[in-house]
Design a protein around this motif. Structure first.
Motif, PDB file in Angstrom:
ATOM      1  N   HIS A  14      64.549  70.676  96.147  1.00 20.13           N
ATOM      2  CA  HIS A  14      63.348  71.517  95.996  1.00 20.13           C
ATOM      3  C   HIS A  14      62.309  71.061  97.012  1.00 20.13           C
ATOM      4  O   HIS A  14      61.885  69.911  96.984  1.00 20.13           O
ATOM      5  CB  HIS A  14      62.768  71.381  94.585  1.00 20.13           C
ATOM      6  N   ARG A  16      59.518  73.210  97.731  1.00 14.35           N
ATOM      7  CA  ARG A  16      58.239  73.877  97.434  1.00 14.35           C
ATOM      8  C   ARG A  16      57.700  74.595  98.681  1.00 14.35           C
ATOM      9  O   ARG A  16      58.446  74.922  99.585  1.00 14.35           O
ATOM     10  CB  ARG A  16      57.191  72.894  96.877  1.00 14.35           C
ATOM     11  N   ASN A  40      63.380  78.581  93.917  1.00 14.32           N
ATOM     12  CA  ASN A  40      62.479  78.855  92.783  1.00 14.32           C
ATOM     13  C   ASN A  40      61.009  78.650  93.140  1.00 14.32           C
ATOM     14  O   ASN A  40      60.295  77.855  92.547  1.00 14.32           O
ATOM     15  CB  ASN A  40      62.869  78.017  91.545  1.00 14.32           C
ATOM     16  N   THR A 102      63.828  76.525  83.239  1.00 17.41           N
ATOM     17  CA  THR A 102      63.206  75.396  83.951  1.00 17.41           C
ATOM     18  C   THR A 102      62.072  75.913  84.825  1.00 17.41           C
ATOM     19  O   THR A 102      61.687  77.090  84.713  1.00 17.41           O
ATOM     20  CB  THR A 102      64.287  74.621  84.763  1.00 17.41           C
ATOM     21  N   CYS A 211      63.271  65.481  83.387  1.00 16.79           N
ATOM     22  CA  CYS A 211      63.798  66.554  84.221  1.00 16.79           C
ATOM     23  C   CYS A 211      64.664  67.469  83.373  1.00 16.79           C
ATOM     24  O   CYS A 211      64.957  67.161  82.219  1.00 16.79           O
ATOM     25  CB  CYS A 211      64.639  65.967  85.350  1.00 16.79           C
ATOM     26  N   LYS A 212      65.075  68.572  83.964  1.00 18.47           N
ATOM     27  CA  LYS A 212      66.031  69.480  83.323  1.00 18.47           C
ATOM     28  C   LYS A 212      67.266  69.575  84.210  1.00 18.47           C
ATOM     29  O   LYS A 212      67.096  69.762  85.422  1.00 18.47           O
ATOM     30  CB  LYS A 212      65.418  70.874  83.142  1.00 18.47           C
ATOM     31  N   ASP A 240      68.484  67.170  93.502  1.00 14.40           N
ATOM     32  CA  ASP A 240      67.557  67.894  92.629  1.00 14.40           C
ATOM     33  C   ASP A 240      66.177  67.246  92.693  1.00 14.40           C
ATOM     34  O   ASP A 240      65.429  67.269  91.710  1.00 14.40           O
ATOM     35  CB  ASP A 240      68.058  67.974  91.182  1.00 14.40           C
ATOM     36  N   HIS A 244      56.444  67.262  91.813  1.00 14.20           N
ATOM     37  CA  HIS A 244      55.301  67.892  91.141  1.00 14.20           C
ATOM     38  C   HIS A 244      54.116  66.965  91.388  1.00 14.20           C
ATOM     39  O   HIS A 244      54.293  65.736  91.424  1.00 14.20           O
ATOM     40  CB  HIS A 244      55.532  67.979  89.623  1.00 14.20           C
ATOM     41  N   GLY A 257      61.095  67.352  86.465  1.00 13.26           N
ATOM     42  CA  GLY A 257      61.508  67.109  87.843  1.00 13.26           C
ATOM     43  C   GLY A 257      61.340  65.652  88.215  1.00 13.26           C
ATOM     44  O   GLY A 257      60.325  65.032  87.880  1.00 13.26           O
TER      45      GLY A 257
HETATM   46  O1  DOR Z   1      63.837  69.030  86.462  1.00 16.87           O
HETATM   47  C1  DOR Z   1      63.950  70.045  87.118  1.00 16.87           C
HETATM   48  N1  DOR Z   1      63.000  70.422  88.002  1.00 16.87           N
HETATM   49  N2  DOR Z   1      65.027  70.820  86.944  1.00 16.87           N
HETATM   50  C2  DOR Z   1      65.147  72.015  87.516  1.00 16.87           C
HETATM   51  O2  DOR Z   1      66.123  72.673  87.293  1.00 16.87           O
HETATM   52  C3  DOR Z   1      64.054  72.561  88.371  1.00 16.87           C
HETATM   53  C4  DOR Z   1      63.234  71.479  88.918  1.00 16.87           C
HETATM   54  C5  DOR Z   1      61.943  71.987  89.516  1.00 16.87           C
HETATM   55  O3  DOR Z   1      61.974  72.981  90.240  1.00 16.87           O
HETATM   56  O4  DOR Z   1      60.899  71.373  89.268  1.00 16.87           O
END
Ligand code: DOR
Ligand code: ZN
Length: 337
Positions: A14, A16, A40, A102, A211-212, A240, A244, A257
């Motif tokens: 990611h 951003r 995303n 998420t 996290c997810k 991953d 943030h 995340g």
């Molecule tokens: O922990 C996560 N953060 N899992 C995800 O699937 C997305 C990611 C995010 O974009 O922050």
């Protein structure tokens, strides 16, 4: 002791946009030769034009580094064949998110029936575009990944020519499913190789490890380690890494995340060395992914040396994994690239 990695790749990243992109992208670009970039954003990347202009912004933010951003589109059930044929030139994969599962996934898939998914999946299969999946249901948080496995199986059986990548797998059940179907592959993160749920909430709560999908049980971590350490042909490294701002992590509603991009390669070297499988790291961080995706990343050698360093408390306003801790390996900046 030193280790030279040839064209390490991060197959789930990611980056951003805006200031955050400019702050984090150089950290990945320094250590990796390519990365699969998640779509995303707000709004998500759903068109050729959006993918192209996002790629441009990434290249601008990583100028001077040999780094190829491999773009993805945010899955929609109604992408048609002609659109996908056009956009295929600009993307490496399409990422499917269940709706609301998420960060920034509100516009994701709600109906997982094969009839609903078929138009896009059929075209992807014909065009050879890999499908990356965030495989979680909206069930009880510890069961979400295991509950999603029948959906993987349905898609894998119905589209045997479609390459399906189970993103950031966290369970023994997912490892077992991965091995049952020829067209299933998986990415594994650094954090899911290191931690279990105990590290997140077993003592004082550690938001920077939240996290997810959430980290699971010791036996799950063991199953992940087993396939990662042997660099099984079906698995590849995908961090991953998901930055943030600190204010969004150290908050009553903590964003999901783990920001691992700047520590990923040293921490992997440390883990693989401890398991006495350092010679398998090259496959895990590059060779397997090249074969699975059928791509050749920019040639780039990244040198790791066994020398301890203290991970910074922050990179800008983002707290990295292992903040303030010592790692036994580091990237030799003089010879990276
Ligand atoms: O922990 C996560 N953060 N899992 C995800 O699937 C997305 C990611 C995010 O974009 O922050
Ligand atoms: Zn992700």
């Amino acid at each position: 002791m030193r280790l030279i990695l040839c064209s390490p790749m991060d197959m789930h990243l990611h980056l951003r946009d805006g200031n955050m992109l400019r702050a984090v992208a150089p950290l990945s670009a320094k250590n990796f030769s390519a990365a699969i970039v998640m779509p995303n954003l707000i709004p998500p990347v759903t068109s050729e034009q959006m993918a192209q202009s996002y790629k441009k912004r990434i290249l601008e933010a990583t100028k001077g580094e040999d780094f190829e951003p491999l773009m993805t589109l945010f899955f929609k059930s109604d992408y048609n064949y002609d659109f996908l044929k056009r956009v295929k030139e600009d993307i490496a994969a399409i990422k499917l998110y269940p709706a609301g599962i998420t960060t920034n996934s509100q516009g994701g898939v709600e109906n997982f029936s094969l009839e609903a998914l078929a138009p896009t999946l059929e075209a992807m299969s014909e065009l050879g575009i890999p499908l990356c999946v965030h495989g979680e249901t909206s069930g009880f948080v510890m069961d979400r990944e295991a509950e999603f496995i029948p959906i993987y199986e349905r898609i894998a059986k119905r589209f045997p020519n479609l390459k399906i990548i189970m993103e950031h797998i966290t369970t023994k059940a997912a490892v077992e499913a991965l091995l049952r179907y020829e067209n299933l592959y998986a990415t594994i993160t650094l954090h899911h190789l290191y931690i279990t749920l105990d590290d997140v909430i077993g003592g004082l709560m550690r938001p920077h490890l939240f996290c997810k999908p959430v980290a699971k049980r010791p036996e799950d971590r063991m199953a992940l380690r087993k396939v990662a350490f042997m660099a099984h042909d079906k698995v590849m490294f995908g961090s991953d890494s998901a930055p943030h701002p600190r204010s969004a992590k150290e908050a009553p509603g903590c964003a999901a995340g783990v920001f691992s991009a700047p520590v990923a390669l040293p921490a992997l070297a440390q883990l693989f060395e401890a398991a006495d499988v350092l010679e398998n790291l090259q496959k895990f961080v590059s060779d397997n992914a090249q074969k699975i995706y059928g791509l050749t990343p920019p040639a780039k050698k990244v040198k790791l040396i066994k020398k301890s360093w203290r991970v910074p408390d922050r990179y800008g306003n983002v707290v990295p994994m292992f903040a303030g801790e010592e790692l036994g390996w580091r990237v030799d900046e003089d010879t990276a690239a």
